[in-house]
Design an enzyme around this catalytic site. Structure first.
Site, PDB file in Angstrom:
ATOM      1  N   ASP A   1      -7.192 -43.812 -24.385  1.00 26.92           N
ATOM      2  CA  ASP A   1      -6.101 -44.664 -23.908  1.00 26.92           C
ATOM      3  C   ASP A   1      -5.118 -45.022 -25.030  1.00 26.92           C
ATOM      4  O   ASP A   1      -4.970 -46.203 -25.399  1.00 26.92           O
ATOM      5  CB  ASP A   1      -6.664 -45.943 -23.262  1.00 26.92           C
ATOM      6  CG  ASP A   1      -7.632 -45.631 -22.141  1.00 26.92           C
ATOM      7  OD1 ASP A   1      -7.409 -44.652 -21.415  1.00 26.92           O
ATOM      8  OD2 ASP A   1      -8.624 -46.380 -21.991  1.00 26.92           O
TER       9      ASP A   1
ATOM     10  N   GLU B   1      -1.780 -42.794 -10.048  1.00 22.63           N
ATOM     11  CA  GLU B   1      -3.192 -43.190 -10.108  1.00 22.63           C
ATOM     12  C   GLU B   1      -3.373 -44.426 -10.975  1.00 22.63           C
ATOM     13  O   GLU B   1      -3.886 -45.441 -10.515  1.00 22.63           O
ATOM     14  CB  GLU B   1      -4.037 -42.034 -10.673  1.00 22.63           C
ATOM     15  CG  GLU B   1      -5.528 -42.333 -10.808  1.00 22.63           C
ATOM     16  CD  GLU B   1      -6.253 -42.387  -9.483  1.00 22.63           C
ATOM     17  OE1 GLU B   1      -5.701 -41.870  -8.480  1.00 22.63           O
ATOM     18  OE2 GLU B   1      -7.364 -42.953  -9.430  1.00 22.63           O
TER      19      GLU B   1
HETATM   20  O1  FUB Z   1     -10.587 -46.162 -20.598  1.00 24.29           O
HETATM   21  C1  FUB Z   1     -10.919 -46.775 -19.382  1.00 24.29           C
HETATM   22  C2  FUB Z   1      -9.966 -46.311 -18.302  1.00 24.29           C
HETATM   23  O2  FUB Z   1      -9.956 -44.904 -18.205  1.00 24.29           O
HETATM   24  C3  FUB Z   1      -8.519 -46.655 -18.560  1.00 24.29           C
HETATM   25  O3  FUB Z   1      -8.232 -48.003 -18.343  1.00 24.29           O
HETATM   26  C4  FUB Z   1      -7.864 -45.701 -17.638  1.00 24.29           C
HETATM   27  O4  FUB Z   1      -6.489 -45.532 -17.854  1.00 24.29           O
HETATM   28  C5  FUB Z   1      -8.651 -44.437 -17.885  1.00 24.29           C
HETATM   29  O5  FUB Z   1      -8.156 -43.744 -19.000  1.00 24.29           O
END
Ligand code: FUB
Length: 490
Positions: free
Chosen positions: A39, A213
């Site tokens: 992220d 998404e």
């Molecule tokens: O890293 C946890 C979750 O996975 C994030 O909040 C989303 O965007 C996905 O990447």
């Protein structure tokens, strides 16, 4: 973490992933090799890119994330690990899931908006950390969530008018207008209509008719607003929409990065830096990598003349260097273009140090500007074993040997001394390899390093020589060839 990470490295060696582990010369993406990161949220400040990430725990089978991490670079290839200046414990209300976020600078402070579960409600909430420095430490700005509706992935933007917006959401897309204090908002929580015209058409899921998404990354460029987001699930790809205002109406513009890279999520972050544009994302490219053990990577790109974003492909090379690295000023041991086998840890001398080096482990530094030539290599080291050394090499981790610094036992892993040794053949701008050599087990810790030039410039003379350096200042200043120098800690 260290033990498990080493397990994966050693496991890779014996299970046929030898190439991926031992051929780093051609692979400089993902950005960080010693932990899993996810992220990405880049922020440009004072000539550096600060990269805010999540941290996937080794061996995870879920998004098991307990802390956030910060890295920085002045050249997009050599990245300094600043450790974890914010974790779940920063937020007394947060119980788990240190998920995606983004940081922004305002009012002389840095605000880092993140997702985490609110213990009291069991729902995902958005918290905000604040710090005087881009590398923290961060404290909870509010002592409670800023906003909570069970959805995730905050993206913050201050537009040209000075109005700040916070966007987030999965499965919906929301925004608030942040007040100038960046820790409160006005005008309520607003929902952005997810139309197929705005966010593309998804097939096969009647509950999710559009491609949106999660993971919005919203910014303003040339009078247009961009929302780059993780599309479709699963696996995700990266798509984007544009709008004439921060609140829409949004028009779907297509794919930025197709589904690639053996992680079923992806997550965008975009900045302009030193004349180029950069797209950050994550994948599962490291040994042991996958959907819950992800790694942040980056590509350079150019907007098309009409402002559209070209379609990008994940690479193992990453971008070319945006600048050179100056070897004649102190560089942190935890500044790495590619690290093989090494870890980082908190140093008793402040910041982090490079750690857990075994025989043959190395770090690569890219685009190091030696200019007229280096005469000496100085390193701040600690070790509990005798007989280890730092080999200074070019051309590869076992390439041409420019010098070797012996490292004595200092009695403890955080008892530091400074060693200096002569080097030769280091001229021009080239990649540098620091290879750790010795017996078995952990060899040495490295807090920082610095070269001395063959021709001492006024700038170099101004650099203080640490008191416990085995070379005296006069030896270094009067040496014109590296062979003139015999000083060493051994
Ligand atoms: O890293 C946890 C979750 O996975 C994030 O909040 C989303 O965007 C996905 O990447």
């Amino acid at each position: 973490m260290v033990t498990t990470r080493r397990f994966f490295t050693r496991l890779a060696l014996v299970t046929g992933m030898l190439l991926a582990v031992t051929a780093p010369a051609r692979a400089d993406n993902p950005i960080v090799q010693h932990i899993y990161t996810a992220d990405p949220a880049p922020l440009v400040h004072n000539g550096r890119v600060y990269l805010y990430t999540g941290h996937d725990e080794d061996g995870s089978t879920w998004f098991t994330m307990k802390e956030w991490r910060v890295f920085s670079s002045a050249d997009m290839v050599n990245w300094t690990d600043h450790g974890s200046p914010m974790n779940l414990g920063t937020f007394s209300w947060a119980s788990k899931d240190a998920w995606a976020g983004q940081a922004v600078q305002r009012n002389g402070k840095f605000y880092w908006y993140v997702s985490a579960v609110n213990r009291a409600t069991g729902r995902m909430a958005i918290g905000v950390g604040v710090s005087d420095s881009p590398t923290g430490p961060f404290r909870d700005a509010l002592g409670r969530p800023l906003v909570e509706n069970g959805e995730i992935d905050p993206s913050v933007m201050v537009d040209n008018s000075g109005q700040a917006y916070l966007y987030w959401g999965n499965p919906n897309l929301w925004y608030v207008r942040l007040n100038a204090d960046m820790t409160s908002f006005s005008g309520g929580v607003n929902q952005i209509p997810l139309t197929t015209a705005g966010f593309g058409t998804r097939t096969g899921d009647p509950n999710r008719p559009t491609l949106y998404e999660e993971g919005p990354w919203v910014y303003q460029r040339n009078g247009q607003y961009y929302n780059v987001f993780a599309a479709k699930c699963c696996s995700e790809f990266i798509a984007y929409s544009t709008a004439p205002s921060p609140t829409g109406p949004w028009t779907y513009r297509g794919t930025v990065m197709p589904t690639q890279g053996s992680a079923f999520t992806n997550h965008p972050g975009i900045v302009d830096f030193k004349g180029s544009s950069y797209f950050f994302y994550h994948n599962g490219a490291l040994p042991g990598g996958g959907g819950f053990t992800r790694s942040v990577a980056v590509e350079r790109f150019s907007y098309n003349a009409d402002g559209t974003i070209p379609q990008l492909t994940m690479s193992t090379a990453g971008p070319p260097a945006a600048d050179t690295l100056n070897p004649y000023v102190r560089q942190e041991g935890e500044t790495i273009a590619w690290g093989s086998g090494v870890e980082t840890e908190v140093s008793s001398e402040g910041g982090l140090n490079l750690s857990h080096t075994n025989n043959g482990d190395h770090v690569k530094l890219k685009n190091v500007a030696f200019g007229g030539g280096a005469a000496t290599f100085t390193a701040r080291v600690a070790s509990t074993v005798a007989g280890s050394s730092i080999e200074v090499r070019t051309g590869g981790p076992t390439g041409t040997l420019a010098g070797r610094c012996s490292v004595p036992s200092t009695g403890a892993w955080q008892s530091w001394t400074t060693v200096t040794c002569p080097v030769s053949g280091l001229t021009g701008t080239r990649d540098l390899y620091l290879r750790f050599a010795g017996g078995s087990g952990y060899l040495l810790n490295l807090n920082w390093w610095q070269f001395g030039p063959t021709t001492v410039s006024s700038a170099a003379v101004r650099q203080p020589i640490p008191e416990d350096t085995m070379c005296s200042t006069i030896q270094i200043v009067t040496a014109t060839r590296s062979s003139d120098l015999t000083c060493d800690a051994s």
